[in-house]
Design a protein around this motif. Structure first.
Motif, PDB file in Angstrom:
ATOM      1  N   ARG A  63       0.828  -1.206   0.000  1.00  0.00           N
ATOM      2  CA  ARG A  63       0.000   0.000   0.000  1.00  0.00           C
ATOM      3  C   ARG A  63       0.862   1.255   0.000  1.00  0.00           C
ATOM      4  NH1 ARG A  63      -2.745  -1.041  -1.838  1.00  0.00           N
ATOM      5  NH2 ARG A  63      -4.153  -2.368  -0.664  1.00  0.00           N
ATOM      6  N   ASP A  66       0.645   3.331  -3.422  1.00  0.00           N
ATOM      7  CA  ASP A  66      -0.002   4.640  -3.304  1.00  0.00           C
ATOM      8  C   ASP A  66       0.907   5.742  -3.828  1.00  0.00           C
ATOM      9  OD1 ASP A  66      -2.321   3.624  -2.270  1.00  0.00           O
ATOM     10  OD2 ASP A  66      -2.004   4.334  -0.207  1.00  0.00           O
ATOM     11  N   TYR A  98      -6.149   0.536  -8.407  1.00  0.00           N
ATOM     12  CA  TYR A  98      -5.441   1.665  -9.004  1.00  0.00           C
ATOM     13  C   TYR A  98      -5.812   1.947 -10.467  1.00  0.00           C
ATOM     14  CZ  TYR A  98      -2.533   1.388  -4.843  1.00  0.00           C
ATOM     15  OH  TYR A  98      -2.093   1.373  -3.531  1.00  0.00           O
TER      16      TYR A  98
END
Length: 475
Positions: free
Chosen positions: A417, A421, A447
């Motif tokens: 993550r 991210d 995503y």
């Protein structure tokens, strides 16, 4: 017969028809015989096959697909089984192993093309091109065992993408068996062909979920006649990026490879990989491995590279550098880069990320992602290396020396993550060259643009309405 504990029984009628067509030697049903085809190299995704079939030609593949469609049995096309994301792992499916389809069908040096079957080992294609005085530039660590069909199905990258592009960029035409058993004959050797949609690009990178690639027409290039290789030590990834920018502007298309290694990777290689030796008298925070090539035998690249690096010294970009003076020394420098994967295994468990961001953001990404991972586990060790010249980084996190591997791997979702991210924030990709497979399906849904996902699902439904091609992968 198949192992009933691990697999559902396969219809006897289907098995009989496949044996009749291919011969008993090319239809495997014993668990021990199938083991190499159901295990992927990292052993993270155990699989179970109903059978492994080995076609000898495109007509065999079409027959297998038609029979499996009639019986509602799923298929998983498989090349050298060298993938890193579980894309070739079967689950209650028949594995279509393409290794017998390994003919070089044609080579045309003047047209600079080679037509090969999907089961050709990548190195065999490279060798055939070399024998014809040409270069097939796709090059990656598994080239001695990976197969062209798998390379295309995953849109493989490698060390020469900077100059020649990904696998997708090296293809002119494809032959593909569709889900209904029809064969799309798109083996064109043309550079210009605007007769409708360019359908080959649907199948390149589709991981075998839309069709089975059985042959391809590939581009060839002039054979390099001159080469220069250098290893450079820098104080930071930002200096490495500045060096890349300077060399790209100055050396243009002769810059074929530009690879990045951090100190941790270099130290691990020197500790664990036999035959390597320290390139410098001191260690540096960052290293760049650079290679120039040219088809012009009269062009000496070493002075050009030396002059460019001298300017980098004057601009305080480079701390130290070695330019190879022989093929042997060039190979020794490349061994330092090629040994990273082996060295990482020796260092223990590793959480791997195959990401890309715009080249201009590479240094910022390395710093920010490293900080994010260290905030999760301060004792973890960052091994960020790869093809910086094309924006592709293998951002791997190695376990602390005093931590159990299982406990470390339990942190995978948190590391994923944090890293992914940041990739998304930089408009990057969570999969640069390894594909999605089983490993990143959930991440893809998190995503990927939802409209793009819907289009992908629509294409899958249109081309494989029964969902029999490599089910559970990618989407």
């Amino acid at each position: 017969m198949p192992d009933a504990l691990n697999r559902q029984p396969i219809a006897e009628e289907l098995l009989d028809t496949l044996v009749y067509r291919l011969g008993a030697d090319y239809v495997l049903t014993e668990a021990s015989d199938m083991l190499p085809y159901v295990q992927e190299q990292r052993r993270l995704y155990p699989g179970h096959a109903l059978a492994v079939v080995m076609p000898a030609c495109t007509a065999d593949v079409a027959y297998i697909v038609k029979q499996c469609r009639h019986h509602g049995v799923a298929l998983v096309p498989q090349g050298g089984n060298t993938g890193l994301v579980g894309g070739g792992v079967p689950h209650q499916s028949i594995v279509v192993a393409l290794g017998r389809m390994n003919r070089i069908r044609d080579i045309d040096p003047t047209n600079a093309t080679i037509t090969v079957e999907a089961g050709c080992i990548l190195q065999a294609v490279q060798d055939a091109a070399h024998d014809a005085g040409r270069l097939f530039p796709l090059s990656l660590a598994a080239e001695g065992s990976c197969q062209i069909g798998g390379n295309l199905a995953t849109n493989a990258g490698g060390i020469n993408v900077l100059r020649y592009g990904n696998a997708r960029d090296l293809v002119l035409g494809l032959e593909v068996v569709l889900a209904d058993g029809r064969v799309m004959n798109g083996l064109t050797a043309l550079r210009k062909d605007n007769t409708g949609y360019d359908l080959k690009h649907l199948f390149i990178g589709s991981e075998g979920t839309l069709g089975i690639i059985t042959a391809a027409v590939l581009k060839l290039y002039p054979m390099p006649r001159g080469k220069a290789t250098a290893l450079v030590g820098c104080d930071s990834p930002h200096q490495v990026l500045a060096l890349y920018d300077q060399l790209r502007s100055r050396l243009s298309d002769t810059l074929t490879a530009f690879e990045f290694l951090p100190r941790f990777a270099m130290d691990a290689v020197l500790s664990h990989v036999h035959g390597t030796r320290a390139p410098f008298n001191q260690s540096f925070a960052s290293y760049a491995l650079i290679e120039l090539t040219t088809p012009d035998a009269d062009l000496d690249l070493n002075p050009r590279l030396e002059a460019a690096l001298a300017d980098a010294f004057e601009n305080n970009i480079v701390c130290d550098a070695i330019i190879a003076t022989s093929s042997k020394q060039s190979q020794e420098l490349w061994r330092l880069r090629e040994g990273v994967a082996e060295a990482q295994i020796a260092e223990g468990a590793s959480i791997k990320h195959d990401i890309s961001v715009p080249v201009s953001r590479i240094a910022d990404f390395i710093e920010a992602a490293s900080a994010a991972c260290l905030s999760i586990l301060p004792a973890c060790r960052i091994c960020a290396f790869g093809h910086v010249g094309d924006g592709n980084l293998h951002f791997n996190v190695s376990q602390p020396v005093d931590m159990e591997a299982n406990d470390f791997m339990d942190l995978t979702p948190r590391f994923n993550r944090a890293v992914h991210d940041l990739v998304a924030d930089m408009n990057g990709s969570i999969s640069a060259e390894h594909g999605i497979g089983l490993a990143k399906r959930t991440e893809l849904r998190r995503y990927q643009d939802p409209v793009a996902l819907a289009l992908m699902e629509g294409i899958k439904t249109a081309l494989d309405p029964q969902g029999l091609f490599n089910p559970g992968k990618l989407l």
